[in-house]
Design a protein around this motif. Structure first.
Motif, PDB file in Angstrom:
ATOM      1  N   UNK A 150      95.739   7.866  28.943  1.00 22.51           N
ATOM      2  CA  UNK A 150      95.077   8.375  27.736  1.00 22.51           C
ATOM      3  C   UNK A 150      95.676   7.752  26.483  1.00 22.51           C
ATOM      4  N   UNK A 151      96.985   7.568  26.462  1.00 23.12           N
ATOM      5  CA  UNK A 151      97.636   6.922  25.313  1.00 23.12           C
ATOM      6  C   UNK A 151      97.146   5.480  25.171  1.00 23.12           C
ATOM      7  N   UNK A 152      97.006   4.792  26.306  1.00 20.36           N
ATOM      8  CA  UNK A 152      96.514   3.408  26.273  1.00 20.36           C
ATOM      9  C   UNK A 152      95.081   3.344  25.746  1.00 20.36           C
ATOM     10  N   UNK A 153      94.241   4.273  26.198  1.00 19.34           N
ATOM     11  CA  UNK A 153      92.855   4.313  25.712  1.00 19.34           C
ATOM     12  C   UNK A 153      92.803   4.546  24.209  1.00 19.34           C
ATOM     13  N   UNK A 154      93.658   5.440  23.733  1.00 27.59           N
ATOM     14  CA  UNK A 154      93.681   5.726  22.294  1.00 27.59           C
ATOM     15  C   UNK A 154      94.134   4.496  21.514  1.00 27.59           C
ATOM     16  N   UNK A 155      95.131   3.808  22.029  1.00 31.79           N
ATOM     17  CA  UNK A 155      95.608   2.596  21.355  1.00 31.79           C
ATOM     18  C   UNK A 155      94.540   1.512  21.337  1.00 31.79           C
ATOM     19  N   UNK A 156      93.851   1.356  22.449  1.00 29.73           N
ATOM     20  CA  UNK A 156      92.787   0.354  22.520  1.00 29.73           C
ATOM     21  C   UNK A 156      91.638   0.705  21.574  1.00 29.73           C
ATOM     22  N   UNK A 157      91.301   1.977  21.514  1.00 30.14           N
ATOM     23  CA  UNK A 157      90.219   2.397  20.619  1.00 30.14           C
ATOM     24  C   UNK A 157      90.610   2.172  19.166  1.00 30.14           C
ATOM     25  N   UNK A 158      91.855   2.480  18.813  1.00 28.38           N
ATOM     26  CA  UNK A 158      92.319   2.258  17.442  1.00 28.38           C
ATOM     27  C   UNK A 158      92.319   0.773  17.100  1.00 28.38           C
ATOM     28  N   UNK A 159      92.797  -0.037  18.033  1.00 29.69           N
ATOM     29  CA  UNK A 159      92.829  -1.483  17.799  1.00 29.69           C
ATOM     30  C   UNK A 159      91.422  -2.046  17.662  1.00 29.69           C
ATOM     31  N   UNK A 174      90.181  -1.168  14.241  1.00 28.62           N
ATOM     32  CA  UNK A 174      90.830  -1.987  13.208  1.00 28.62           C
ATOM     33  C   UNK A 174      90.290  -3.418  13.192  1.00 28.62           C
ATOM     34  N   UNK A 175      89.918  -3.927  14.349  1.00 28.09           N
ATOM     35  CA  UNK A 175      89.351  -5.279  14.421  1.00 28.09           C
ATOM     36  C   UNK A 175      87.879  -5.309  14.022  1.00 28.09           C
ATOM     37  N   UNK A 176      87.264  -4.152  13.866  1.00 24.41           N
ATOM     38  CA  UNK A 176      85.867  -4.084  13.476  1.00 24.41           C
ATOM     39  C   UNK A 176      84.912  -4.165  14.651  1.00 24.41           C
ATOM     40  N   UNK A 177      85.418  -4.019  15.874  1.00 18.19           N
ATOM     41  CA  UNK A 177      84.570  -4.086  17.062  1.00 18.19           C
ATOM     42  C   UNK A 177      83.748  -2.818  17.250  1.00 18.19           C
ATOM     43  N   UNK A 178      84.214  -1.730  16.682  1.00 18.24           N
ATOM     44  CA  UNK A 178      83.475  -0.471  16.769  1.00 18.24           C
ATOM     45  C   UNK A 178      83.500   0.202  15.396  1.00 18.24           C
ATOM     46  N   UNK A 179      82.470   0.948  15.120  1.00 14.87           N
ATOM     47  CA  UNK A 179      82.404   1.656  13.841  1.00 14.87           C
ATOM     48  C   UNK A 179      82.387   3.164  14.030  1.00 14.87           C
ATOM     49  N   UNK A 180      82.534   3.614  15.256  1.00 11.82           N
ATOM     50  CA  UNK A 180      82.490   5.045  15.565  1.00 11.82           C
ATOM     51  C   UNK A 180      83.884   5.650  15.391  1.00 11.82           C
ATOM     52  N   UNK A 181      84.190   6.051  14.179  1.00 17.43           N
ATOM     53  CA  UNK A 181      85.501   6.624  13.878  1.00 17.43           C
ATOM     54  C   UNK A 181      85.716   7.950  14.601  1.00 17.43           C
ATOM     55  N   UNK A 182      84.625   8.682  14.835  1.00 15.69           N
ATOM     56  CA  UNK A 182      84.749   9.974  15.527  1.00 15.69           C
ATOM     57  C   UNK A 182      85.257   9.777  16.953  1.00 15.69           C
ATOM     58  N   UNK A 227      87.062   7.273  18.025  1.00 20.11           N
ATOM     59  CA  UNK A 227      88.464   6.836  17.929  1.00 20.11           C
ATOM     60  C   UNK A 227      89.373   8.033  17.684  1.00 20.11           C
ATOM     61  N   UNK A 228      88.991   8.884  16.776  1.00 18.23           N
ATOM     62  CA  UNK A 228      89.798  10.066  16.467  1.00 18.23           C
ATOM     63  C   UNK A 228      89.862  11.023  17.663  1.00 18.23           C
ATOM     64  N   UNK A 229      88.766  11.119  18.379  1.00 16.50           N
ATOM     65  CA  UNK A 229      88.748  11.963  19.567  1.00 16.50           C
ATOM     66  C   UNK A 229      89.716  11.428  20.627  1.00 16.50           C
ATOM     67  N   UNK A 237      93.010  13.444  21.967  1.00 14.13           N
ATOM     68  CA  UNK A 237      93.252  13.693  23.395  1.00 14.13           C
ATOM     69  C   UNK A 237      94.635  13.202  23.800  1.00 14.13           C
ATOM     70  N   UNK A 238      94.993  12.012  23.326  1.00 13.66           N
ATOM     71  CA  UNK A 238      96.308  11.454  23.645  1.00 13.66           C
ATOM     72  C   UNK A 238      97.416  12.318  23.056  1.00 13.66           C
ATOM     73  N   UNK A 239      97.205  12.800  21.848  1.00 12.67           N
ATOM     74  CA  UNK A 239      98.202  13.640  21.195  1.00 12.67           C
ATOM     75  C   UNK A 239      98.393  14.962  21.936  1.00 12.67           C
ATOM     76  N   UNK A 240      97.301  15.573  22.349  1.00  9.00           N
ATOM     77  CA  UNK A 240      97.382  16.840  23.079  1.00  9.00           C
ATOM     78  C   UNK A 240      98.070  16.640  24.430  1.00  9.00           C
TER      79      UNK A 240
END
Length: 105
Positions: free
Chosen positions: A50-59, A62-70, A72-74, A78-81
């Protein structure tokens, strides 16, 4: 009431059959009991995934590959919980270990 040899042997064979059935029925349950170490390892792997997925989503955001901030935050939430739950389990295990070590023998 008298018990003859045939009746005694029949009772003995019934007991042996039931014992055999019960022992065969108990064997798979003993084999499927999870080991504490394996359960903890799989839980740690799930948190790491889950931590890896969160890092990949954030990256990717940041690279502009996705615009769905919701999304990414989700993923980050999940990783934080998962991390917080893991820390709570670790703290409880350490407390239990300390309590056991402080017990008088």
């Amino acid at each position: 009431m008298t018990i003859d040899a045939k009746g005694l042997l029949a009772i003995r064979s019934q007991i042996l059959e039931r014992n055999d059935v019960l022992s065969r029925a108990g064997t798979p349950q003993a084999a499927t009991k999870p080991d504490f170490g394996n359960v903890m390892e799989s839980a740690m792997q799930a948190v790491n995934t889950q931590q890896s997925r969160a890092s990949q989503a954030s990256a990717a955001y940041e690279r502009g590959e996705t615009t769905d901030i919701a999304a990414v935050m989700l993923q980050r939430q999940k990783a934080s919980i998962g991390f917080e739950a893991t820390m709570q389990v670790r703290n409880r295990l350490l407390t239990a270990y300390k309590d056991i070590m402080n017990m008088p023998v």
